[in-house]
Design an enzyme around this catalytic site. Structure first.
Site, PDB file in Angstrom:
ATOM      1  N   ASP A 102      -6.554  75.033   1.076  1.00 45.74           N
ATOM      2  CA  ASP A 102      -6.937  73.685   1.482  1.00 45.74           C
ATOM      3  C   ASP A 102      -6.855  72.721   0.300  1.00 45.74           C
ATOM      4  OD1 ASP A 102      -7.913  71.539   2.845  1.00 45.74           O
ATOM      5  OD2 ASP A 102      -9.987  72.210   2.843  1.00 45.74           O
ATOM      6  N   ASP A 307      -2.592  67.292   2.699  1.00 43.40           N
ATOM      7  CA  ASP A 307      -3.658  68.251   2.976  1.00 43.40           C
ATOM      8  C   ASP A 307      -3.095  69.507   3.627  1.00 43.40           C
ATOM      9  OD1 ASP A 307      -5.934  69.608   3.620  1.00 43.40           O
ATOM     10  OD2 ASP A 307      -6.811  68.038   4.869  1.00 43.40           O
TER      11      ASP A 307
END
Ligand SMILES: *[C@@H]1O[C@H](CO)[C@@H](O)[C@H](O)[C@H]1NC(C)=O
Ligand SMILES: *[C@@H]1O[C@H](CO)[C@@H](O)[C@H](O)[C@H]1NC(C)=O
Ligand SMILES: *[C@@H]1O[C@H](CO)[C@@H](O)[C@H](O)[C@H]1NC(C)=O
Length: 427
Positions: A102, A307
């Protein structure tokens, strides 16, 4: 020389605790495999191929509503079929942990025994009592104070609360532990004193395959910040395999000098950040659908984050609508209108891969081509849906579907992001 420099850095850098990290096996870079959740290398792979296919067909991906708070310091992955897992081993003796990669958050954490509140997890959980090298961090430590929400346990140890944009939360003890990476060159790499969250109470949209999250964001606690310096430069790169791909393949993530992205076809854009946020921000000026340029009419610097923990791409609604209009013009098929399970997404029926136009994301100084495999995702057999959505919350995201098959280098020293079209299944 390097050591001295490191020493000076350690004296003057705010996050002194990073300098306490020691490493046993040193080389100029580290590359590890990135495993798609359905890969045979993943413990969650269903070896019965039929079952796997069944699972895959039935698994339904729908671009979810997201609800990131406008000023929230953290975002979280939307767990679904678009997750990428990285393996690392925690403790002594080492226990395998598959964490979601992440770039939208910082903390590295894993579910830990005893569980005050954990979501169901397929693999055994990490038990700190069984590790000889597990060390909780004291509340007066630098790492503890770098967390926004932390407090002191009765034993004066650092308890943390780490919330994500979708209301998921992990709570536990901030700790240090020895981490072993299985690198792609075959030699395991052992790093001592990695700061991680031993999560004893984890709630939200996690699924049983996620054993935690590996934060790769720009803040001090992320894995990148912790190990990047040990490898020559504080940089990393990733190559994510596409959503629908042979399950025997995996992408990679590389740290330090091994992460250099260069050669023909590389496009580079400035990397921006906002004070206090761990996000990797770049500037998107518009997206072309085929040859038709669709401008983003507010192109302020750093308007979109990259992201890896969010599958879909989120854009301003008005811009998204114009993109959809243009796609409809250029795709000769009729959009599906009679399937409520697809919501309001733009979807088409197609037996083979959708023959859609190539999209080009125009980042400042860098044009990045996106093939239909990166922009249309099959939620079910014979249906392909546009994997972007409008959002009104003001936080725009270049998601992991669009990032696939691109070697993306985050050079945190030069402050650039580089894109190179790459077959990530062959990396
Ligand atoms: C998602 O967004 C759509 C359109 O804005 C709305 O109709 C729907 O109720 C939302 N769903 C959830 C679960 O919030
Ligand atoms: C676990 O976390 C949830 C959500 O933050 C909270 O409501 C609950 O009280 C916590 N439980 C314990 C035992 O700490
Ligand atoms: C962007 O364009 C739309 C439609 O033309 C307009 O309504 C909106 O106000 C514009 N936004 C900005 C920030 O210029």
């Amino acid at each position: 020389m390097a050591n001295l420099l490191y020493f000076h850095l350690c004296r003057f850098v705010v996050y002194t605790f990073l300098c306490q990290t020691t490493i046993r096996a040193y080389n100029t870079g580290l590359s590890v495999e990135l495993i798609h959740k359905n890969s045979p290398k993943s413990p969650f792979y269903k070896s019965n191929n039929k079952l796997y296919m069944h699972n895959r067909r039935d698994s339904f991906y729908r671009v979810p509503n997201k609800s990131y708070p406008l000023n929230g310091p953290f975002t979280r992955v939307t767990s679904n079929n678009g997750d990428y897992l990285m393996k690392l081993s925690l403790g002594t003796p080492p226990v395998d942990v598959y964490g979601l990669v992440d770039t939208g958050s910082d903390l590295v954490w894993a579910q830990c025994i005893p569980c005050q509140g954990c979501y169901k997890q397929k693999n055994p959980m990490f038990d700190p009592k069984r590790s000889k090298t597990y060390t909780p961090s004291p509340c007066d430590s630098k790492e503890c104070n770098s967390l926004i929400e932390h407090s002191c346990s009765p034993q004066k140890m650092c308890t943390y609360t780490y919330p994500y944009g979708d209301n998921s939360v992990t709570e536990g003890l901030l700790s240090r532990e020895t981490v072993t990476f299985s690198s792609t060159n075959g030699k395991p790499v052992v790093v001592e004193g990695i700061i991680f969250g031993c999560g004893h109470n984890n709630t939200g949209s996690f699924n049983e395959n996620d054993m935690g999250i590996i934060g790769l964001g720009g803040g001090p606690l992320s894995l990148v910040s912790q190990i990047g310096k040990l490898y020559g430069s504080k940089s990393f790169s990733q190559c994510l395999v596409p959503f629908r791909t042979d399950p025997h393949t995996s992408g990679t993530i590389s740290f330090g000098d091994a992460s250099d992205v260069s050669g023909e076809g590389v496009a580079t854009t400035p990397l921006l950040s906002k004070a206090g946020l761990p996000y990797y921000l770049v500037t998107l000026e518009g997206i072309s659908v085929g040859d038709k340029f669709v401008p983003l009419n507010f192109s302020n610097k750093g308007n979109i984050m990259i992201d890896s923990g969010t599958p879909a791409t989120y854009l301003p609604p008005e811009f998204y609508d114009r993109l959809v209009q243009e796609l409809k013009k250029q795709i000769s098929l009729p959009p599906i209108r009679d399937d409520p399970s697809l919501g309001t997404q733009l979807c088409y029926k197609s037996e083979t891969n959708l023959e859609g136009p190539i999209l080009t994301a125009h980042f400042e100084g860098a044009d990045v081509k996106l093939m239909p495999i990166q922009t249309f995702i099959p939620p079910k057999d014979g249906v392909f849906c546009f994997a972007m959505a409008g959002t009104t919350d003001g936080l725009y995201i270049f998601g992991n579907f669009a990032q696939s098959n691109i070697l993306i280098g985050f050079d945190l020293d030069r402050r650039t992001v580089s894109f190179k079209p790459t077959d990530c299944t062959k990396q």
